[in-house]
Structures are given as structure tokens and as C-alpha cells.
Design a protein around this motif. Structure first.
Motif, PDB file in Angstrom:
ATOM      1  N   GLU A 256      -0.203   4.745  -6.250  1.00 28.34           N
ATOM      2  CA  GLU A 256      -1.138   5.270  -5.439  1.00 28.34           C
ATOM      3  C   GLU A 256      -0.877   6.546  -5.053  1.00 28.34           C
ATOM      4  O   GLU A 256      -1.903   7.537  -4.920  1.00 28.34           O
ATOM      5  N   LEU A 257       0.270   6.915  -4.687  1.00 19.35           N
ATOM      6  CA  LEU A 257       0.609   8.475  -3.962  1.00 19.35           C
ATOM      7  C   LEU A 257       0.561   9.426  -5.160  1.00 19.35           C
ATOM      8  O   LEU A 257      -0.047  10.441  -4.948  1.00 19.35           O
TER       9      LEU A 257
ATOM     10  N   ASP B 176      -8.566   0.602  -2.412  1.00 20.68           N
ATOM     11  CA  ASP B 176      -7.281   1.769  -1.901  1.00 20.68           C
ATOM     12  C   ASP B 176      -7.693   3.089  -1.599  1.00 20.68           C
ATOM     13  O   ASP B 176      -6.980   3.431  -0.602  1.00 20.68           O
TER      14      ASP B 176
ATOM     15  N   ARG C 134       1.046  -1.320  -0.008  1.00 22.89           N
ATOM     16  CA  ARG C 134       0.109   0.055  -0.005  1.00 22.89           C
ATOM     17  C   ARG C 134       1.040   1.306  -0.126  1.00 22.89           C
ATOM     18  O   ARG C 134       2.119   0.985   0.149  1.00 22.89           O
ATOM     19  N   ASP C 135       0.334   2.305  -0.424  1.00 20.35           N
ATOM     20  CA  ASP C 135       0.976   3.577  -0.521  1.00 20.35           C
ATOM     21  C   ASP C 135       2.255   3.383  -1.503  1.00 20.35           C
ATOM     22  O   ASP C 135       3.244   4.143  -1.076  1.00 20.35           O
TER      23      ASP C 135
ATOM     24  N   ILE D 139      -8.333   6.530   2.847  1.00 20.26           N
ATOM     25  CA  ILE D 139      -7.321   5.444   2.152  1.00 20.26           C
ATOM     26  C   ILE D 139      -7.731   4.373   2.907  1.00 20.26           C
ATOM     27  O   ILE D 139      -7.907   4.155   4.195  1.00 20.26           O
TER      28      ILE D 139
ATOM     29  N   ARG E 261      -3.484   9.736  -5.768  1.00 22.14           N
ATOM     30  CA  ARG E 261      -4.111  10.414  -4.515  1.00 22.14           C
ATOM     31  C   ARG E 261      -3.566  11.843  -4.328  1.00 22.14           C
ATOM     32  O   ARG E 261      -4.421  12.753  -3.974  1.00 22.14           O
TER      33      ARG E 261
END
Length: 140
Positions: free
Chosen positions: A12-13, A41, A7-8, A28, A16
Motif C-alpha cells: 500500500e505504501l 484502502d 493497513r499501511d 486513506i 500511495r
């Protein structure tokens, strides 16, 4: 494989941070209601929009199929299980009235952000903003 961020991750970052820069706020790693230990996510819970950003290897992208040289049976079974879980999560959320958005890591971040923002805007336009407004609309 252990070093791969679950994750992250960078993908994704990037998505986002661009959504946040546009003023969109989300939750999140939102737990999927009614499914233990399963998250999306990120989500817009009030609007019932769940977003999944799928990695090509882990979710078995058809454009970029996984190239596995060791433990082939294990990895192909693992990826098939991930795909089955993805399908269950999508079906479950859809049954609950959620809109599910799924994107692959090979897609352009800008395009993904535009699609998410457009979906959020469309849902907000059809969503009452306050309880008194909701009652007023319901009475009409």
C-alpha cells in the motif's frame, strides 16, 4: 498472522507514495458510505473512485491460492468471507455511482499507479471544477 500489517503495509505504501509523488491526493482508509466498519484502502471521494489493494492470501487470489496447513477450515472460511465482503463492497459502491479499482499485490506497482492515475485524469476531465461551471454546463 497477527504480525501481518492490516493497513499501511509495504505494498500500500509503495502505491500511495508513487501516486503522491505524481501530485495525486487521496483519502486513506476511506469509509464506504452506507456500510458500517467497511473501508477502501484509499479513495478520491470527490471523483467517487475507490481503490482496493488486495493481498493474495487474505483475498483468495486465484493465481496464488492460499497455502494453509493448520486450521484449514477456519482459514478457508475466513478467506471466503473476505471475498464475499469484497463483492458486497464493490456492488454497493457501484450502485452509488462510484468507480471501483481492485488490484492484487502480485501486480506491478508501476502498472497499478499508471491505471489509477489514468482513471483519475479521465474522471477529472469529465468532472466540473467549480459550482458556477457546473451550472453553466447544466444550462447548455
Amino acid at each position: 498472522m497477527q504480525r501481518t500489517a492490516r493497513r499501511d503495509n509495504t505494498f500500500e505504501l509503495m502505491v500511495r507514495s508513487q501516486l503522491h509523488a505524481q501530485g495525486l491526493r487521496y483519502r486513506i482508509h476511506h469509509l464506504i458510505p452506507g456500510m458500517k466498519r467497511t473501508t477502501c484502502d484509499f479513495a478520491f471521494p470527490r471523483l467517487k473512485i475507490a481503490v482496493f489493494l488486495d493481498g493474495c492470501f487474505w483475498h483468495g487470489c486465484e493465481i496464488h491460492p492460499p497455502s494453509v496447513k493448520k486450521n484449514t477450515d477456519f482459514w478457508l472460511e475466513k478467506i471466503a468471507g473476505n471475498r464475499a465482503r469484497d463483492a458486497r463492497a464493490t456492488a454497493h459502491l457501484t450502485d452509488l455511482g462510484w468507480m471501483v479499482l481492485r488490484f492484487w499485490e502480485h501486480e506491478e506497482v508501476g502498472t497499478i499507479v499508471e491505471k489509477i492515475a489514468a482513471t483519475v485524469d479521465a474522471k477529472r476531465a469529465s468532472f466540473p471544477t467549480s459550482p458556477s461551471l457546473a451550472r453553466t454546463l447544466k444550462d447548455k
